[in-house]
Design a protein around this motif. Structure first.
Motif, PDB file in Angstrom:
ATOM      1  N   ALA A  68       0.996  -1.213   0.218  1.00  0.00           N
ATOM      2  CA  ALA A  68      -0.003   0.157   0.169  1.00  0.00           C
ATOM      3  C   ALA A  68       1.144   1.356  -0.073  1.00  0.00           C
ATOM      4  O   ALA A  68       0.666   2.385  -0.660  1.00  0.00           O
ATOM      5  CB  ALA A  68      -0.906   0.090   1.254  1.00  0.00           C
ATOM      6  N   TYR A  69       2.077   1.220   0.711  1.00  0.00           N
ATOM      7  CA  TYR A  69       2.594   2.516   0.824  1.00  0.00           C
ATOM      8  C   TYR A  69       3.478   2.467  -0.548  1.00  0.00           C
ATOM      9  O   TYR A  69       3.428   3.842  -1.004  1.00  0.00           O
ATOM     10  CB  TYR A  69       3.946   2.243   1.808  1.00  0.00           C
TER      11      TYR A  69
ATOM     12  N   ALA B  11       0.854   4.115  -3.090  1.00  0.00           N
ATOM     13  CA  ALA B  11       0.483   5.296  -2.480  1.00  0.00           C
ATOM     14  C   ALA B  11       1.154   6.399  -2.842  1.00  0.00           C
ATOM     15  O   ALA B  11       1.173   7.690  -2.897  1.00  0.00           O
ATOM     16  CB  ALA B  11      -0.347   5.455  -1.089  1.00  0.00           C
ATOM     17  N   ARG B  12       2.568   6.030  -2.924  1.00  0.00           N
ATOM     18  CA  ARG B  12       3.617   7.303  -2.637  1.00  0.00           C
ATOM     19  C   ARG B  12       4.654   7.343  -3.686  1.00  0.00           C
ATOM     20  O   ARG B  12       5.189   8.250  -4.026  1.00  0.00           O
ATOM     21  CB  ARG B  12       4.541   6.882  -1.449  1.00  0.00           C
TER      22      ARG B  12
ATOM     23  N   HIS C 230      -3.626   1.746   1.768  1.00  0.00           N
ATOM     24  CA  HIS C 230      -3.355   2.771   0.546  1.00  0.00           C
ATOM     25  C   HIS C 230      -4.106   4.019   0.903  1.00  0.00           C
ATOM     26  O   HIS C 230      -3.502   5.150   0.798  1.00  0.00           O
ATOM     27  CB  HIS C 230      -3.942   2.158  -0.760  1.00  0.00           C
ATOM     28  N   ALA C 231      -5.454   4.105   1.158  1.00  0.00           N
ATOM     29  CA  ALA C 231      -6.268   5.423   1.685  1.00  0.00           C
ATOM     30  C   ALA C 231      -5.476   5.953   2.635  1.00  0.00           C
ATOM     31  O   ALA C 231      -5.703   7.317   2.856  1.00  0.00           O
ATOM     32  CB  ALA C 231      -7.732   4.981   1.822  1.00  0.00           C
TER      33      ALA C 231
ATOM     34  N   TYR D 216      -3.031  -1.633  -8.354  1.00  0.00           N
ATOM     35  CA  TYR D 216      -3.825  -1.100  -7.287  1.00  0.00           C
ATOM     36  C   TYR D 216      -5.256  -1.709  -7.477  1.00  0.00           C
ATOM     37  O   TYR D 216      -5.844  -2.208  -6.678  1.00  0.00           O
ATOM     38  CB  TYR D 216      -4.161   0.436  -7.040  1.00  0.00           C
TER      39      TYR D 216
ATOM     40  N   ARG E 187      -2.011   7.658   1.851  1.00  0.00           N
ATOM     41  CA  ARG E 187      -2.215   9.126   0.942  1.00  0.00           C
ATOM     42  C   ARG E 187      -2.432  10.239   1.850  1.00  0.00           C
ATOM     43  O   ARG E 187      -2.260  11.420   1.393  1.00  0.00           O
ATOM     44  CB  ARG E 187      -3.180   8.799  -0.084  1.00  0.00           C
TER      45      ARG E 187
END
Length: 310
Positions: free
Chosen positions: A120-121, A124-125, A186-187, A135, A190
């Motif tokens: 997720a990091y 997201a980044r 993920h959310a 995703y 962010r």
């Protein structure tokens, strides 16, 4: 000369124009709607609490009854408050099932949190080709019913020679829980401030060190929330261990988890039913999750709302 100011006499009536009347009526209507809404919402929450608490109390109280009391009056009060029924349930296999479940979750939940937060990091980044495709691949995995994958999953685990093994069930649990974990984290990642990430990079920290020492501690509320959900889901999982944790030969030991063990306990009783032992087994399986959720209730609420408040 200016005209003298006219002072209101005590007999003059207060202005009652349309605007004043409308304002008073609107405020009264809003207060009335608010009271009705509060009564409805509190009543619904009270009804919902009763629907949850009463079955749990009935389940726990039934463990202290005898078969005759359960058959005579399911809602009667127990006459004997002995804890012997819990020791009988533990000796009949609940202890082994409990231990197997703890062993599996001791590895599956941390691995799920580690791999899920790392994926997720990155999604997201970091911007790279195929980011959104990966995703949506994880999101699609959360929508895929596990029932459709049971047959190929069984043969895949069989080819790896991991049927009826802890490591096989652990890997399946991790894969099964990853989509939701990636979607949730993920959310959350962010919403974390980019300035902190940039400052760590400028100070010479590597990407790995930035993740583990800077970004991951900042995501602690989200990790606790999704960790509780994963623990509850894996603890109560039934269909996956039923398919994957069956003895393959006469020498293969039974490694049933709690959900399997409760069904096995019921089948072993046959006609000589011992319902208090079954209720005691369900209570033993239920209490750890209640303790975990009640202990981290505030952290779960903070994790669910922090992403919105940032």
């Amino acid at each position: 000369m200016s005209a003298p100011l006219k002072t209101a006499s005590p007999g003059d009536s207060a202005p009652t124009g349309p605007a004043v009347t409308k304002g008073r009526t609107g405020a009264g209507d809003e207060r009335g709607e608010g009271v009705v809404l509060n009564v409805f919402s509190h009543g619904f929450l009270a009804l919902w609490a009763l629907m949850i608490v009463l079955p749990l109390l009935w389940l726990i109280l039934s463990a202290f009854k005898t078969d005759a009391q359960i058959g005579g009056s399911a809602f009667g009060w127990p006459e004997n408050w002995s804890l012997d029924v819990f020791s009988r349930a533990w000796d009949k296999g609940i202890g082994d099932y409990f231990l197997n479940t703890v062993i599996v979750l001791a590895f599956s939940v941390p691995l799920t949190m580690l791999f899920g937060s790392m994926a997720a990091y990155v999604l997201a980044r970091y911007q790279f080709w195929g980011n959104r495709l990966l995703y949506f691949f994880f999101v699609a995995g959360a929508m895929f019913p596990v029932f459709l994958a049971l047959v190929p999953l069984f043969f895949m685990v069989k080819r790896l020679d991991m049927l009826n093994s802890y490591q096989g069930l652990i890997l399946v649990y991790v894969a099964y829980s990853l989509p939701f974990t990636v979607f949730f984290m993920h959310a959350f990642f962010r919403t974390l401030p980019t300035a902190v990430f940039e400052a760590a990079i400028l100070d010479g920290a590597s990407h790995t060190r930035t993740f583990f020492q800077v970004m991951l501690p900042m995501a602690k509320p989200g990790l606790i929330s999704v960790g509780i959900f994963n623990t509850l889901g894996q603890w109560n999982q039934y269909i996956l261990p039923t398919v994957l944790m069956q003895p393959q030969s006469g020498d293969d030991p039974e490694r049933y988890v709690l959900t399997q063990g409760l069904v096995q306990l019921q089948q072993q009783q046959g006609y000589a039913s011992d319902l208090p032992v079954l209720f005691a087994g369900v209570t033993i399986a239920m209490i750890p999750m209640l303790v975990v959720y009640l202990s981290f209730q505030r952290q779960v609420q903070a994790g669910l709302t922090s992403a919105t408040l940032k």
